[in-house]
Design a protein around this motif. Sequence first.
Motif, short mmCIF file in Angstrom:
data_model
loop_
_atom_site.label_atom_id
_atom_site.label_comp_id
_atom_site.label_asym_id
_atom_site.label_seq_id
_atom_site.Cartn_x
_atom_site.Cartn_y
_atom_site.Cartn_z
N ASN A 234 1.73 4.86 -7.94
CA ASN A 234 1.60 4.92 -6.68
C ASN A 234 2.85 5.61 -6.05
O ASN A 234 2.50 6.49 -5.31
CB ASN A 234 1.57 3.45 -6.11
N ARG A 235 3.96 5.28 -6.45
CA ARG A 235 5.00 6.02 -5.73
C ARG A 235 5.31 7.61 -5.94
O ARG A 235 5.59 8.41 -5.40
CB ARG A 235 6.31 5.47 -6.42
N HIS A 238 2.64 9.12 -3.77
CA HIS A 238 3.55 9.32 -2.43
C HIS A 238 4.35 10.44 -2.31
O HIS A 238 4.67 11.17 -1.38
CB HIS A 238 4.10 8.17 -2.03
N SER A 241 2.41 13.61 -1.93
CA SER A 241 1.96 13.72 -0.55
C SER A 241 2.96 14.16 0.51
O SER A 241 2.83 14.81 1.25
CB SER A 241 1.38 12.42 -0.03
N ILE A 242 4.19 13.59 0.20
CA ILE A 242 5.48 13.98 1.16
C ILE A 242 5.60 15.58 1.28
O ILE A 242 5.65 16.37 2.19
CB ILE A 242 6.99 13.46 0.54
N GLU A 282 13.37 10.75 2.41
CA GLU A 282 12.33 9.98 1.73
C GLU A 282 12.11 10.40 0.47
O GLU A 282 11.90 9.28 -0.29
CB GLU A 282 10.92 10.28 2.64
N THR A 286 12.20 7.27 -2.44
CA THR A 286 10.85 7.36 -3.45
C THR A 286 11.43 7.46 -4.77
O THR A 286 10.93 6.76 -5.80
CB THR A 286 9.69 8.01 -2.78
N SER A 344 8.83 -1.13 -0.77
CA SER A 344 8.22 0.37 -0.64
C SER A 344 7.45 0.54 0.59
O SER A 344 6.51 -0.14 0.96
CB SER A 344 7.29 0.37 -1.98
N LYS A 345 7.75 1.40 1.22
CA LYS A 345 7.13 1.82 2.56
C LYS A 345 6.78 3.31 2.57
O LYS A 345 7.29 4.08 1.73
CB LYS A 345 8.10 1.87 3.87
N GLU A 346 5.61 3.78 3.12
CA GLU A 346 5.20 4.97 2.96
C GLU A 346 5.38 5.84 4.30
O GLU A 346 4.97 4.99 5.51
CB GLU A 346 3.69 4.93 2.68
N VAL A 374 5.92 4.46 9.42
CA VAL A 374 6.24 3.75 8.14
C VAL A 374 4.91 2.62 8.09
O VAL A 374 4.84 1.77 9.09
CB VAL A 374 7.53 3.19 7.98
N VAL A 377 3.07 -0.30 1.73
CA VAL A 377 2.43 0.02 0.66
C VAL A 377 1.21 -1.02 0.42
O VAL A 377 1.58 -2.28 0.32
CB VAL A 377 3.13 0.23 -0.47
#
Length: 650
Positions: A234-235, A238, A241-242, A282, A286, A344-346, A374, A377
């Motif tokens: 998952n991380r 992310h 995606s960043i 970020e 991450t 964990s925040k996206e 934000v 997750v």
Amino acid sequence: MADAQNVADKKLNCPICLEIFKSPKVLPCFHTFCEKCICKHVSGLKKENIKSDTIACPVCKTPCPAPATYQTTDDWASKLSNNSILVAFVESEKLKNDDTIYCHPCLTEGKELHSVAYCATCTEHLCRDCYNCHTKFRATKDHTITKESMHESHILEISLDIYLCSVHQEKYAYFCSDHTEFCCSKCAIRHHRKCENLSSVEDLAKDLKYVQNAGQAVENLEALNKMFQKLLENRKNHLDSIDQQKTEIKSEINQWTSSLTDLIEKLGQASLAELELICKQEMVETSDKITECKSAIAAIEISQRILNVYEKSEDKTKFMITFNKVSAQLLKLLQKYDALENKSKEMIIAYQHNENFANVIKKLSSLGQVMTTVSRVPILNPVILFQEVFLMLPNVQPATGITFNAKIPSDDKSCNICSGVFLPDDRIVLCDTENKKLKLFDKYFNFVSDLTMQVSPRYICGVDQHTVAVTGGKTLNIFKVTKAFRHLTSIFPGSDCHGVTSYMQNIFVCISEGSIYTYDESYTLIKIIKLIHGFADTALCISPDGKYMHYTYENKIVTMDMEGKEINTSTISDLKESSGIAVDKGGLIYFCGKDSGNVILMTPEGRQLSVLLSSAHWINSPIGICLNNRLTTIVVFEDSSSEVTVFELS
């Protein structure tokens, strides 16, 4: 160098020298350092003439016992506990990059001959010739020799010291249930001769509970590995995606800036710099979480290997000790997973340009603004339940409870024991609101003495070895407790006083206006902290490291830092009308539900572990709970009852 780099990528470097750990030693706060590094750190404090009974951990600043005046820093550092699991992990990582293991006796003669066997008695790898000699000579023919795979034999070698007493370097011979620790024969005589529950490791290894839970431990390690693998995936997604969001916004910004004047181009570059900074921060955060996931996965895998090796071994004592150690590590890894998942925040990045910029271009100070939102997750559906792991851990399960009657001959009414506190010598002080009394009982729950108060006592906490703080009405009273109660002083905050707790002799008390008042050791008000939520009849406790406060609110538990900033608020579906709260030395939270008739156990991060006590344990309407200083006894107080229920942990 490649080996060292691979290990360094796993964050296996000392926080002081930033190199791979060498002889890693653990401070009481559980941070690890090279033996020489922590020794040099303490020596530096001595050179600066910093004299104290404690030293601050270089990482978290937690006070730790300093070397005694008669000790050298080298001697002090050498007696710190070894981080055996970390040593095993470092060595295992090195083996992943080089499967070659050489014969130890031949290496001393400058020969590099491949190992074919391992002697656990000599803790040496042996080539074919040395193995043949080893099995023939009278002095060594009875040694324990294995011809298992090189990785497994090396794991056996580097994990041997977890079966040895760190003080005397002798094999563990006993397990003390009173102190929940293994000890050698010398430690048993010196430190545990008065303990009532001392068992030999051989007897403990025959306990069916450990045998039955061993297989479950292997399964749960595998399941926990999958949980971290899923969080890691998952991380990573992310992180990708960043980079993708960054590329898209960069393109949009460039389209705007390409048609504008030099001034607008400069403004665009400023926006790009802002974007780069936000994305970098970020991505760094991450990446750190990814690294923590990898580190946890690697630690789990080495524990799996160790368990798998000893599961096949005939030495059930070592297997039992290994299982016990790994089980304790399992809860820490679960807490780490819980903390990582909560943190964990996206971040979603967007860009909004100024549509009217053409009319006011000369007045613009920026081309646009990089915006972020934000979101939490999504819960990743763990493959094992925290409750299942909790149920297999030793020393946290309530055994059959007993009750004792807190009513004494001088009582005019039936009792209502609402709270209590254990003293360091295992005596207990109870608050009886109905008879307006403090009552002192010895460690066998025999009545010792009492004190009648003008106002009913409500909450109580220990301040130091002989001092307690008690709330009642608009007063906070301080008493010294020896064979009887002696009043020291009274504090009048100006409003009704409720939950009370202490840390490092500072006293924290909840006031009905919705604040927490903090008093220092001289009973002077030093701080007022505003409660985040509205006020109720709030119970209060502080984490063992002194970093966080937990207080009750409806069917919620609120966690905030010592400045009053909210960290987490957890709603407990299995609980109605919260009342008593307590925290153990490991940070686990015990939370009473008066109307739901149960006691809930939670992690420090606010995840429910288990319904610890309920009607099945004769619990009906709990309004208070307290733990003894060694966490071997839980005492629960029922609403409007003279009966106090005591549970010994199994």
